[in-house]
Design an enzyme around this catalytic site. Structure first.
Site, PDB file in Angstrom:
ATOM      1  N   HIS A 164       1.334   6.513  -0.046  1.00 33.06           N
ATOM      2  CA  HIS A 164       0.861   5.453  -0.940  1.00 33.06           C
ATOM      3  C   HIS A 164      -0.573   5.733  -1.405  1.00 33.06           C
ATOM      4  O   HIS A 164      -0.918   5.498  -2.569  1.00 33.06           O
ATOM      5  CB  HIS A 164       0.903   4.106  -0.223  1.00 33.06           C
TER       6      HIS A 164
ATOM      7  N   HIS B 252       4.390   8.079   5.377  1.00 31.32           N
ATOM      8  CA  HIS B 252       4.789   7.165   4.306  1.00 31.32           C
ATOM      9  C   HIS B 252       3.582   6.389   3.787  1.00 31.32           C
ATOM     10  O   HIS B 252       3.363   6.281   2.569  1.00 31.32           O
ATOM     11  CB  HIS B 252       5.851   6.192   4.847  1.00 31.32           C
ATOM     12  N   GLU B 253       2.775   5.847   4.699  1.00 34.08           N
ATOM     13  CA  GLU B 253       1.615   5.062   4.283  1.00 34.08           C
ATOM     14  C   GLU B 253       0.577   5.920   3.575  1.00 34.08           C
ATOM     15  O   GLU B 253      -0.026   5.492   2.582  1.00 34.08           O
ATOM     16  CB  GLU B 253       0.984   4.366   5.503  1.00 34.08           C
TER      17      GLU B 253
ATOM     18  N   GLU C 248       8.012   2.303  -3.011  1.00 36.31           N
ATOM     19  CA  GLU C 248       8.416   2.441  -1.615  1.00 36.31           C
ATOM     20  C   GLU C 248       9.396   3.608  -1.451  1.00 36.31           C
ATOM     21  O   GLU C 248       9.294   4.394  -0.504  1.00 36.31           O
ATOM     22  CB  GLU C 248       9.048   1.146  -1.116  1.00 36.31           C
TER      23      GLU C 248
END
Length: 305
Positions: free
Chosen positions: A146, A142-143, A220
């Site tokens: 980004h 997930h990070e 997100e």
């Protein structure tokens, strides 16, 4: 930017583009109105906001790591963490970011850096203690999504109007409280001009704040989706989300208050007990919405869609 295997989401992308368009529209209206009212004041606010955002753009990785007391670690110092990052890089065909650990019991993670060469992924010791390797992989994917989506650059640009309008509102109010609202210069009522400037800036700040928070929530959701599809384990990411959100509620309020300023960077927001905020102003989507999206992805993957 190097191309990666992170999946895109046309629906979320279109909503982000609409939000950016609205921010640009508000910016044009704000600048036009502001310079029509007080052109000489706008130059100082523009310079101040530009300096602040350039510093955020070029030094976001160092500033955030310093503020969170994060320390870069080598593969020898954190072999398991680096191993997970290496697997995600192999799956996503993305360059490896720098890896850091912040010594705090608040279970969380964040990524920052203006591009993939300057990127850093940081996890807290609280997160490492609570998640198993599969759950940790979901969070780190997930990070890194980004980073692949250039979210730091996007949010820095999106926040420019809010920073500019916020500075004008703050300095205008301080000047007004020190007698500026009642001041007159010859035939010109400087107090009324100042009041008009503060009012226009406050409205622009409020609208840009709401739009920027909406953009943050979309990004997100996009990172959740990209990570779930990349790893093929949306249930692991859902489990990590549930576990982190539940564990945060058990963290002492003092530690949460120290972490709250960095909520926009975090995997999951750190709110103190009893904190209530309207979803309109939240940096992250509600937990239920994130879990619902991951559940749909899980169903699609199980059907081979």
């Amino acid at each position: 930017m190097a191309r990666t295997r992170y999946a895109s989401d046309r629906g979320l992308t279109s909503r982000m583009l609409v939000t950016m368009f609205l921010l640009g529209l508000v910016y044009v209206v704000f600048v036009t109105a502001f310079f029509a009212i007080a052109p000489s004041w706008g130059v100082f606010a523009l310079i101040g906001a530009t300096v602040f955002l350039l510093a955020q753009y070029f030094f976001s990785d160092r500033m955030t790591l310093f503020a969170m007391h994060g320390k870069e670690v080598t593969p020898q110092e954190a072999p398991e963490l680096h191993g997970v990052i290496d697997r995600i890089c192999a799956m996503s065909d993305a360059p490896k970011p720098r890896v850091a650990i912040a010594d705090t019991d608040v279970p969380n993670a964040f990524a920052t850096g203006r591009n993939q060469k300057k990127a850093v992924v940081c996890v807290t010791t609280g997160l490492l203690r609570r998640l198993d390797p599969v759950e940790l992989e979901g969070v780190l994917a997930h990070e890194m999504a980004h980073i692949a989506h250039k979210d730091v650059v996007v949010m820095t640009i999106a926040s420019f109007l809010g920073v500019c309008a916020g500075l004008i509102t703050r300095f205008g109010l301080e000047w007004g409280l020190w007698g500026g609202f009642s001041r007159r210069d010859g035939d010109q009522n400087t107090g009324l001009v100042l009041l008009a400037v503060v009012a226009v800036s406050a409205v622009a700040y409020t609208i840009s704040f709401v739009l920027t928070r909406a953009l943050s929530r979309y990004r997100e959701l996009s990172a959740d989706r990209a990570a779930a599809l990349l790893t093929g384990r949306p249930s692991a990411l859902a489990a990590a989300l549930t576990k982190v959100s539940g564990e945060i509620a058990r963290i002492p309020s003092k530690d949460l208050r120290a972490a709250e300023p960095f909520n926009a960077f975090f995997f999951a927001p750190a709110f103190t007990k009893g904190f209530s905020v309207a979803s309109l102003f939240a940096t992250h989507p509600p937990l239920d919405r994130r879990l619902a999206q991951l559940s749909k992805i899980s169903e699609s993957l199980s059907r081979g869609v």
